[in-house]
Scaffold this motif. Structure first.
Motif, PDB file in Angstrom:
ATOM      1  N   VAL A 103       5.677   4.050   4.891  1.00 16.75           N
ATOM      2  CA  VAL A 103       5.163   3.334   6.026  1.00 16.75           C
ATOM      3  C   VAL A 103       5.354   3.718   7.287  1.00 16.75           C
ATOM      4  N   THR A 104       4.285   4.389   8.157  1.00 16.70           N
ATOM      5  CA  THR A 104       4.467   4.879   9.462  1.00 16.70           C
ATOM      6  C   THR A 104       3.904   3.506  10.211  1.00 16.70           C
ATOM      7  N   VAL A 105       5.320   3.288  11.133  1.00 20.53           N
ATOM      8  CA  VAL A 105       5.175   2.053  11.761  1.00 20.53           C
ATOM      9  C   VAL A 105       4.994   2.165  13.302  1.00 20.53           C
ATOM     10  N   TYR A 106       3.870   1.649  13.978  1.00 18.65           N
ATOM     11  CA  TYR A 106       3.716   1.851  15.321  1.00 18.65           C
ATOM     12  C   TYR A 106       3.747   0.453  15.883  1.00 18.65           C
ATOM     13  N   THR A 107       4.442   0.267  17.091  1.00 23.38           N
ATOM     14  CA  THR A 107       4.548  -0.819  17.763  1.00 23.38           C
ATOM     15  C   THR A 107       4.227  -0.730  19.392  1.00 23.38           C
ATOM     16  N   GLY A 108       3.371  -1.500  19.719  1.00 15.06           N
ATOM     17  CA  GLY A 108       3.067  -1.733  21.183  1.00 15.06           C
ATOM     18  C   GLY A 108       3.772  -2.598  21.818  1.00 15.06           C
ATOM     19  N   ILE A 109       4.482  -2.466  22.955  1.00 17.64           N
ATOM     20  CA  ILE A 109       5.374  -3.329  23.682  1.00 17.64           C
ATOM     21  C   ILE A 109       4.755  -3.407  24.991  1.00 17.64           C
ATOM     22  N   LEU A 110       4.270  -4.545  25.517  1.00 17.85           N
ATOM     23  CA  LEU A 110       3.920  -4.913  26.869  1.00 17.85           C
ATOM     24  C   LEU A 110       5.169  -5.350  27.803  1.00 17.85           C
ATOM     25  N   ASN A 111       5.387  -4.920  28.957  1.00 18.10           N
ATOM     26  CA  ASN A 111       6.531  -5.485  29.672  1.00 18.10           C
ATOM     27  C   ASN A 111       6.068  -6.986  30.261  1.00 18.10           C
ATOM     28  N   PHE A 143      10.895  -6.532  10.493  1.00 15.16           N
ATOM     29  CA  PHE A 143      10.703  -6.505   8.971  1.00 15.16           C
ATOM     30  C   PHE A 143      10.695  -5.134   8.613  1.00 15.16           C
ATOM     31  N   PHE A 144      10.107  -4.260   9.129  1.00 18.79           N
ATOM     32  CA  PHE A 144      10.004  -2.813   8.759  1.00 18.79           C
ATOM     33  C   PHE A 144      11.625  -2.025   9.076  1.00 18.79           C
ATOM     34  N   LYS A 145      12.128  -2.507  10.103  1.00 21.07           N
ATOM     35  CA  LYS A 145      13.181  -1.996  10.760  1.00 21.07           C
ATOM     36  C   LYS A 145      13.098  -0.229  10.470  1.00 21.07           C
ATOM     37  N   PRO A 146      11.934   0.179  11.242  1.00 21.71           N
ATOM     38  CA  PRO A 146      11.853   1.769  11.123  1.00 21.71           C
ATOM     39  C   PRO A 146      12.912   2.550  11.579  1.00 21.71           C
ATOM     40  N   LYS A 147      12.844   3.588  10.967  1.00 16.48           N
ATOM     41  CA  LYS A 147      14.002   4.835  11.263  1.00 16.48           C
ATOM     42  C   LYS A 147      12.982   5.742  12.006  1.00 16.48           C
ATOM     43  N   THR A 184      -4.839   1.790   7.369  1.00 15.54           N
ATOM     44  CA  THR A 184      -4.375   1.516   8.393  1.00 15.54           C
ATOM     45  C   THR A 184      -4.439  -0.046   8.453  1.00 15.54           C
ATOM     46  N   PHE A 185      -3.243  -0.726   8.812  1.00 13.87           N
ATOM     47  CA  PHE A 185      -3.296  -2.179   8.861  1.00 13.87           C
ATOM     48  C   PHE A 185      -2.844  -2.316  10.566  1.00 13.87           C
ATOM     49  N   ILE A 186      -3.929  -3.237  10.976  1.00 13.15           N
ATOM     50  CA  ILE A 186      -3.800  -3.492  12.576  1.00 13.15           C
ATOM     51  C   ILE A 186      -3.149  -5.004  12.475  1.00 13.15           C
ATOM     52  N   ASP A 187      -2.087  -5.157  12.919  1.00 10.09           N
ATOM     53  CA  ASP A 187      -1.659  -6.535  13.159  1.00 10.09           C
ATOM     54  C   ASP A 187      -2.145  -6.942  14.606  1.00 10.09           C
ATOM     55  N   CYS A 188      -3.198  -7.731  14.598  1.00 14.90           N
ATOM     56  CA  CYS A 188      -3.700  -8.201  16.070  1.00 14.90           C
ATOM     57  C   CYS A 188      -3.031  -9.068  16.823  1.00 14.90           C
ATOM     58  N   ALA A 227       0.909  -1.211  -0.242  1.00 14.52           N
ATOM     59  CA  ALA A 227       0.021  -0.197  -0.139  1.00 14.52           C
ATOM     60  C   ALA A 227       0.843   1.332  -0.110  1.00 14.52           C
ATOM     61  N   LYS A 228       2.118   1.072   0.143  1.00 13.10           N
ATOM     62  CA  LYS A 228       3.173   2.257   0.385  1.00 13.10           C
ATOM     63  C   LYS A 228       2.683   3.168   1.284  1.00 13.10           C
ATOM     64  N   ARG A 229       1.935   4.214   1.168  1.00 11.92           N
ATOM     65  CA  ARG A 229       1.508   5.337   1.954  1.00 11.92           C
ATOM     66  C   ARG A 229       0.389   5.123   2.777  1.00 11.92           C
ATOM     67  N   CYS A 230       0.841   4.415   4.069  1.00  5.83           N
ATOM     68  CA  CYS A 230      -0.068   4.010   5.048  1.00  5.83           C
ATOM     69  C   CYS A 230       0.410   3.680   6.401  1.00  5.83           C
ATOM     70  N   THR A 231      -0.314   3.183   7.304  1.00  4.67           N
ATOM     71  CA  THR A 231       0.158   3.243   8.847  1.00  4.67           C
ATOM     72  C   THR A 231       0.102   1.541   9.273  1.00  4.67           C
ATOM     73  N   TYR A 232       0.947   1.123   9.816  1.00  3.87           N
ATOM     74  CA  TYR A 232       0.828  -0.166  10.065  1.00  3.87           C
ATOM     75  C   TYR A 232       1.011   0.046  11.745  1.00  3.87           C
ATOM     76  N   ILE A 233       0.255  -0.831  12.446  1.00 11.28           N
ATOM     77  CA  ILE A 233       0.201  -0.759  13.847  1.00 11.28           C
ATOM     78  C   ILE A 233       0.348  -2.272  14.296  1.00 11.28           C
ATOM     79  N   ASP A 234       1.294  -2.686  15.159  1.00 16.58           N
ATOM     80  CA  ASP A 234       1.641  -3.908  15.686  1.00 16.58           C
ATOM     81  C   ASP A 234       0.783  -4.037  16.868  1.00 16.58           C
TER      82      ASP A 234
END
Ligand code: SF4
Ligand code: SF4
Lengths: 122, 286
Positions: B128-136, B43-47, B161-165, B25-32
């Protein structure tokens, strides 16, 4: 002094329950009066924190000794804070464990397993 | 639009599908949202990654104010409180931060304190804007992190927006798909795969979400998940063949779409199908 043991059924002939928090009943044996009573473990059905609640029930019933095959970390904390000593049962027999405890043959429970607080990931 | 990608268990290709669709999709948001084991970022190795800690409020007790009424202990349905030696003890790793005990305490002996349960990272990978949620580890619930991830992303109309559930169908998954416009269920071609597919199928039905299935790891021969879809009249929106090239790219944490023309084509056409489906759903709704 009151001793508690998690048990499968309301009978002295039944077995020591393998679980502490999820045991259906606790046998409470009073060493002074030599009386046995059974206590429903209302914690058994809790979705989480069963061990904590079960420990609370024992503390509220003025138990000072727990004989159990295993015990979770949080439950052990409740019990220790309330000065309840935890001993490890040997084998299934309720009577034998009580007897062994009184004659000083049961070891203290030293391995406390960390709680499993999974939330249905699988 | 928001597209949630689900599967009944981990390892079915949920991340593969969401990452590659996002890359296509190129210009989009990915939320983990798989906060217990996020791996999309591998995979995305975001900067340009920025990070925000996520605190929750848990009770703390002032023993001198407590009157021993035990209302707090009786109330807590998670059993995160015990009453020992004339005051409550709080089990922080069990507390779900519902706030009930604090409200209930007649003596105001319980007050709020903050505890950090994890973090949210944001970065970019190409467009791609990459969001990552991390739970301790050891925290009882990742839901506050998911809430944060999703509320930060009030979707722009034109941006997908793609939501990786998270895997499964527990409340944390429900939270992840709550505002999704469309759900993609990823299924493996085995009997066990059918069982897992059924779990998420029941969930999206319950939530009344439009959805379709992507059959992953397709080989020649019988596919029980495909059979299940046909029986239940479930829309199959795509098939991803099982082959070594994809397996290799995936195990090296490469995004297939960015490495191989063939996969670019496969996922672009999948994306087109999904977009058509979403469009169809939104127009037939109104
Ligand atoms: S509700 Fe308040 S006063 Fe009552 S036991 Fe709990 S902390 Fe103490
Ligand atoms: S905030 Fe809610 S979950 Fe936490 S201890 Fe209080 S009642 Fe229990």
């Amino acid at each position: 002094m009151k001793i508690a043991i998690p048990v499968d059924e309301k009978s002295l002939e039944s077995n020591v329950c393998i679980s502490f928090g999820r045991a259906p009943y606790f046998l409470i044996y009073n060493t002074n009066t030599r009386e046995s009573t059974f206590l429903d473990n209302s914690a058994a059905e809790s979705t989480g924190g069963a061990g904590i609640k079960a420990a609370q029930i024992l503390v509220d019933n003025k138990v000072s000794i727990l004989l159990t095959p295993r015990c979770g970390e949080n439950a052990a904390n409740v019990l220790k804070t309330a000065d309840v000593e935890i001993y490890k049962t040997q084998g299934d027999s309720i009577k034998k464990n009580i007897h062994d405890f009184i004659s000083g043959k049961l070891p203290l429970l030293d391995e406390i397993h960390p709680g499993f607080h999974g939330h249905g990931r699988n | 639009m928001r597209i949630a990608v689900l599967s009944g268990k981990g390892g079915t290709g949920k991340t593969l599908v969401s990452v590659n669709l996002a890359a296509a999709a190129k210009r989009c948001t990915y939320i983990d949202c798989d906060v217990e084991e996020p791996n999309g970022y591998l995979f995305f190795k975001p900067k340009d990654v920025t990070e925000e800690e996520i605190p929750v409020k848990i009770p703390k007790v002032d023993g001198t104010l407590c009157n021993g009424c035990r209302k707090c202990v009786d109330f807590c349905k998670y059993n995160a409180l015990a009453y020992i030696k004339d005051k409550p003890i709080i089990f922080e790793d069990i507390c779900h931060s519902c706030g009930g005990c604090i409200l209930l305490c007649p003596e105001k002996a319980l007050t709020e304190k903050e505890k950090v349960i994890g973090k949210v990272q944001k970065g970019t990978s190409d467009q791609v804007t990459v969001y990552t949620g991390i739970l301790n580890p050891g925290e009882p619930s990742g839901i506050p992190i998911i809430k944060k991830l999703l509320e930060e992303n009030i979707p722009e109309i034109k941006k997908t927006t793609f939501i990786d559930c998270p895997p499964g169908s527990a409340c944390i998954v429900m939270e992840s798909i709550k505002d999704a416009d469309y759900c993609i269920l990823v299924a493996e071609p085995t009997l066990f795969g059918v069982h897992n597919l059924n779990m998420v199928y029941e969930l999206v039905k319950l939530f009344n979400k439009p959805f379709g299935v992507i059959l992953n790891k397709c080989l020649d021969g019988e596919n029980p998940s495909e059979k299940f879809c046909l029986e239940k009249n479930i829309r199959i929106i795509g098939r991803i063949p099982f082959d070594n090239e994809l397996g290799k790219l995936n195990s090296k944490a490469e995004i297939a779409v960015r490495k191989s023309e063939r996969y670019r084509t496969i996922f672009s056409s999948l994306l087109e199908t999904v977009e058509k489906e979403v469009h169809h759903e939104t127009t037939s709704d109104s």
